[in-house]
Design a protein around this motif. Structure first.
Motif, PDB file in Angstrom:
ATOM      1  N   LEU A 179       0.834  -1.208   0.000  1.00 23.79           N
ATOM      2  CA  LEU A 179       0.000   0.000   0.000  1.00 23.79           C
ATOM      3  C   LEU A 179       0.872   1.263   0.000  1.00 23.79           C
ATOM      4  O   LEU A 179       0.560   2.244  -0.701  1.00 23.79           O
ATOM      5  N   LEU A 180       1.982   1.219   0.744  1.00 22.59           N
ATOM      6  CA  LEU A 180       2.905   2.364   0.784  1.00 22.59           C
ATOM      7  C   LEU A 180       3.440   2.671  -0.621  1.00 22.59           C
ATOM      8  O   LEU A 180       3.477   3.829  -1.050  1.00 22.59           O
ATOM      9  N   ALA A 181       3.851   1.630  -1.348  1.00 24.04           N
ATOM     10  CA  ALA A 181       4.392   1.830  -2.702  1.00 24.04           C
ATOM     11  C   ALA A 181       3.325   2.429  -3.611  1.00 24.04           C
ATOM     12  O   ALA A 181       3.594   3.361  -4.381  1.00 24.04           O
ATOM     13  N   VAL A 182       2.093   1.913  -3.501  1.00 24.57           N
ATOM     14  CA  VAL A 182       1.020   2.384  -4.381  1.00 24.57           C
ATOM     15  C   VAL A 182       0.709   3.848  -4.090  1.00 24.57           C
ATOM     16  O   VAL A 182       0.577   4.665  -5.013  1.00 24.57           O
ATOM     17  N   HIS A 183       0.641   4.234  -2.780  1.00 23.95           N
ATOM     18  CA  HIS A 183       0.276   5.649  -2.559  1.00 23.95           C
ATOM     19  C   HIS A 183       1.460   6.583  -2.774  1.00 23.95           C
ATOM     20  O   HIS A 183       1.271   7.752  -3.104  1.00 23.95           O
ATOM     21  N   MET A 184       2.701   6.071  -2.667  1.00 26.87           N
ATOM     22  CA  MET A 184       3.841   6.931  -3.019  1.00 26.87           C
ATOM     23  C   MET A 184       3.825   7.214  -4.532  1.00 26.87           C
ATOM     24  O   MET A 184       4.004   8.360  -4.961  1.00 26.87           O
ATOM     25  N   ILE A 185       3.609   6.169  -5.338  1.00 31.69           N
ATOM     26  CA  ILE A 185       3.573   6.381  -6.793  1.00 31.69           C
ATOM     27  C   ILE A 185       2.404   7.309  -7.148  1.00 31.69           C
ATOM     28  O   ILE A 185       2.546   8.248  -7.944  1.00 31.69           O
ATOM     29  N   GLY A 186       1.257   7.084  -6.555  1.00 33.56           N
ATOM     30  CA  GLY A 186       0.083   7.922  -6.834  1.00 33.56           C
ATOM     31  C   GLY A 186       0.333   9.368  -6.440  1.00 33.56           C
ATOM     32  O   GLY A 186      -0.048  10.299  -7.175  1.00 33.56           O
ATOM     33  N   THR A 187       0.998   9.575  -5.311  1.00 33.16           N
ATOM     34  CA  THR A 187       1.301  10.932  -4.848  1.00 33.16           C
ATOM     35  C   THR A 187       2.245  11.621  -5.837  1.00 33.16           C
ATOM     36  O   THR A 187       2.064  12.786  -6.184  1.00 33.16           O
ATOM     37  N   CYS A 188       3.256  10.873  -6.316  1.00 33.43           N
ATOM     38  CA  CYS A 188       4.207  11.448  -7.287  1.00 33.43           C
ATOM     39  C   CYS A 188       3.489  11.809  -8.586  1.00 33.43           C
ATOM     40  O   CYS A 188       3.748  12.873  -9.176  1.00 33.43           O
ATOM     41  N   GLU A 189       2.592  10.942  -9.028  1.00 38.27           N
ATOM     42  CA  GLU A 189       1.865  11.239 -10.275  1.00 38.27           C
ATOM     43  C   GLU A 189       1.012  12.492 -10.112  1.00 38.27           C
ATOM     44  O   GLU A 189       0.952  13.354 -11.000  1.00 38.27           O
ATOM     45  N   ALA A 190       0.332  12.612  -8.976  1.00 41.16           N
ATOM     46  CA  ALA A 190      -0.548  13.770  -8.738  1.00 41.16           C
ATOM     47  C   ALA A 190       0.275  15.061  -8.680  1.00 41.16           C
ATOM     48  O   ALA A 190      -0.106  16.082  -9.276  1.00 41.16           O
ATOM     49  N   LEU A 191       1.419  15.008  -7.981  1.00 42.91           N
ATOM     50  CA  LEU A 191       2.254  16.209  -7.859  1.00 42.91           C
ATOM     51  C   LEU A 191       2.867  16.590  -9.215  1.00 42.91           C
ATOM     52  O   LEU A 191       2.905  17.767  -9.587  1.00 42.91           O
ATOM     53  N   ALA A 192       3.343  15.588  -9.962  1.00 37.13           N
ATOM     54  CA  ALA A 192       3.963  15.868 -11.261  1.00 37.13           C
ATOM     55  C   ALA A 192       2.936  16.453 -12.227  1.00 37.13           C
ATOM     56  O   ALA A 192       3.215  17.421 -12.949  1.00 37.13           O
ATOM     57  N   MET A 193       1.734  15.885 -12.212  1.00 33.75           N
ATOM     58  CA  MET A 193       0.668  16.387 -13.096  1.00 33.75           C
ATOM     59  C   MET A 193       0.317  17.830 -12.731  1.00 33.75           C
ATOM     60  O   MET A 193       0.233  18.706 -13.604  1.00 33.75           O
ATOM     61  N   GLY A 194       0.140  18.097 -11.442  1.00 33.10           N
ATOM     62  CA  GLY A 194      -0.206  19.445 -10.992  1.00 33.10           C
ATOM     63  C   GLY A 194       0.882  20.446 -11.334  1.00 33.10           C
ATOM     64  O   GLY A 194       0.598  21.557 -11.814  1.00 33.10           O
ATOM     65  N   ALA A 195       2.142  20.048 -11.117  1.00 33.13           N
ATOM     66  CA  ALA A 195       3.257  20.969 -11.373  1.00 33.13           C
ATOM     67  C   ALA A 195       3.352  21.283 -12.865  1.00 33.13           C
ATOM     68  O   ALA A 195       3.550  22.438 -13.266  1.00 33.13           O
ATOM     69  N   LYS A 196       3.198  20.242 -13.715  1.00 32.28           N
ATOM     70  CA  LYS A 196       3.267  20.489 -15.175  1.00 32.28           C
ATOM     71  C   LYS A 196       2.117  21.379 -15.624  1.00 32.28           C
ATOM     72  O   LYS A 196       2.232  22.117 -16.603  1.00 32.28           O
ATOM     73  N   ALA A 197       1.000  21.337 -14.881  1.00 35.59           N
ATOM     74  CA  ALA A 197      -0.163  22.167 -15.236  1.00 35.59           C
ATOM     75  C   ALA A 197      -0.085  23.545 -14.582  1.00 35.59           C
ATOM     76  O   ALA A 197      -1.044  24.312 -14.634  1.00 35.59           O
ATOM     77  N   GLY A 198       1.052  23.837 -13.918  1.00 41.03           N
ATOM     78  CA  GLY A 198       1.301  25.189 -13.439  1.00 41.03           C
ATOM     79  C   GLY A 198       1.122  25.428 -11.957  1.00 41.03           C
ATOM     80  O   GLY A 198       1.291  26.549 -11.486  1.00 41.03           O
ATOM     81  N   LEU A 199       0.798  24.386 -11.174  1.00 40.57           N
ATOM     82  CA  LEU A 199       0.630  24.600  -9.725  1.00 40.57           C
ATOM     83  C   LEU A 199       1.964  24.503  -9.003  1.00 40.57           C
ATOM     84  O   LEU A 199       2.873  23.788  -9.448  1.00 40.57           O
ATOM     85  N   GLU A 200       2.060  25.190  -7.871  1.00 43.76           N
ATOM     86  CA  GLU A 200       3.216  25.025  -6.986  1.00 43.76           C
ATOM     87  C   GLU A 200       3.061  23.693  -6.249  1.00 43.76           C
ATOM     88  O   GLU A 200       2.019  23.467  -5.600  1.00 43.76           O
ATOM     89  N   PRO A 201       4.068  22.805  -6.293  1.00 45.20           N
ATOM     90  CA  PRO A 201       3.938  21.511  -5.585  1.00 45.20           C
ATOM     91  C   PRO A 201       3.617  21.679  -4.105  1.00 45.20           C
ATOM     92  O   PRO A 201       2.856  20.893  -3.546  1.00 45.20           O
TER      93      PRO A 201
END
Ligand code: NAD
Length: 295
Positions: A179-201
């Motif tokens: 579960l830790l691995a899955v939510h770490m990957i999910g968290t990275c995807e969410a942050l990377a997507m938000g940052a590429k779309a212009g949000l501050e991480p």
């Protein structure tokens, strides 16, 4: 005060052994590494020439070894502990290993009147040093009652769980780290997507922490560099908890899932993603470095 043999004094076992000494227990120690032995001896432990010698007068034996094959070898290998321990000895294996090995070793020693618990930990090196580890224990209720007093010197009393019978601690550990691995990957995807779309991480992290995406990786282990002081992301992803160990744990989760017939698609995908990251040469980085692969 208990007479304890401690075998395996690496990144985790070393600080755990020192916390037992600080709590007033007597320790006989053994490791294949002289440096590891010297380090814990300097805190007051007695060095033994072998695992068997360390256990000669011990009421409790603690092992903190890399993998199942090491635990099998120490207990049931040629001239292993099994041939030497006295009935009534309590054995606690805090290593992260497969639940089959934990059950097999537990059964083998139980035939000799020796109690065995699998007691894997969560919390990493920092918690091992601070004495705030979580323990997930598999074995009898009687063994758990005896073990808890000892484990409290190395862990947070509120995080010492009796997961169930022999092997249950290792199943709990595999489930947690999957579960830790899955939510770490999910968290990275969410942050990377938000940052590429212009949000501050940092801003996006605060929003998700206050919303339904909140999770441990966001709360205490933010993978984006410099969003969270003290997290490995701010230190070039120095571990922390290595990618190599996460791959090992996801492999153990795969074995558990295979044995139960549960279709753990996300756990399998997490294993594939971390294996690729390991193959790209990042095995010794912290597992939050998976952000590098996603960015
Ligand atoms: P480590 O490699 O630093 O330490 C293992 C130690 O065992 C070494 O000092 C090695 O010399 C010793 N050893 C190996 N075979 C031996 C033998 N036959 N006899 C005596 N000593 C022997 O590993 P670690 O990081 O301390 O991890 C130990 C266990 O804890 C692993 O199962 C790991 O998955 C688990 N774990 C690690 C972490 C972490 O963050 N490092 C977190 C939770 C759980």
């Amino acid at each position: 005060m208990t007479n304890i043999a401690f075998i395996g004094l690496g990144n985790m076992g070393g600080p755990m052994a020192k916390n037992l000494l600080a709590a007033g227990h007597t320790l006989q120690i053994f490791d294949l590494s002289q440096d590891a032995l010297n380090d814990v001896a300097s805190a007051g432990a007695t060095v033994a020439g072998s695992a068997v010698e360390a256990c000669k007068t011990a009421d409790v034996v603690i092992t903190m070894l890399p993998a199942g094959k090491h635990v099998r070898q120490v207990y049931t290998g040629d001239d292993g502990l099994l041939d030497h321990l006295s009935p009534g000895t309590l054995c606690l294996d805090a290593s992260t290993i497969d639940s089959d090995t934990a059950r097999d070793v537990g059964l083998a020693v139980a035939e000799q009147g020796i109690e065995f618990m699998d007691t894997p930990v969560s919390g990493g090196v920092a918690a091992a040093q601070a004495g705030t580890l979580a323990f997930m224990c598999g074995g009898t209720a009687a063994a758990f009652d005896r073990a808890k007093v000892i484990l409290e010197a190395m862990g947070n009393g509120e995080k010492i769980f009796h997961a169930g019978p022999a092997g249950a601690g290792q199943v709990a550990k595999a489930a947690n780290n999957m579960l830790l691995a899955v939510h770490m990957i999910g968290t990275c995807e969410a942050l990377a997507m938000g940052a590429k779309a212009g949000l501050e991480p940092a801003v996006l992290s605060e929003i998700m922490k206050a919303s339904s995406g909140n999770n441990w990786s966001l709360q205490v282990y933010n993978p984006w560099p410099d969003v969270m002081p003290g997290a490995p992301a701010g230190n070039d992803y120095q571990p922390g908890f290595m990618v190599d160990l996460m791959v090992k744990d996801l492999g153990l989760a795969k074995e558990v899932a295979g044995g139960t017939g549960v279709d753990n698609k996300l756990g399998q995908l997490a294993l594939d993603i971390y294996q690729a990251h390991q193959a790209a040469g990042h095995g010794t980085l912290d597992f939050s470095s998976i952000l590098k692969a996603i960015r």
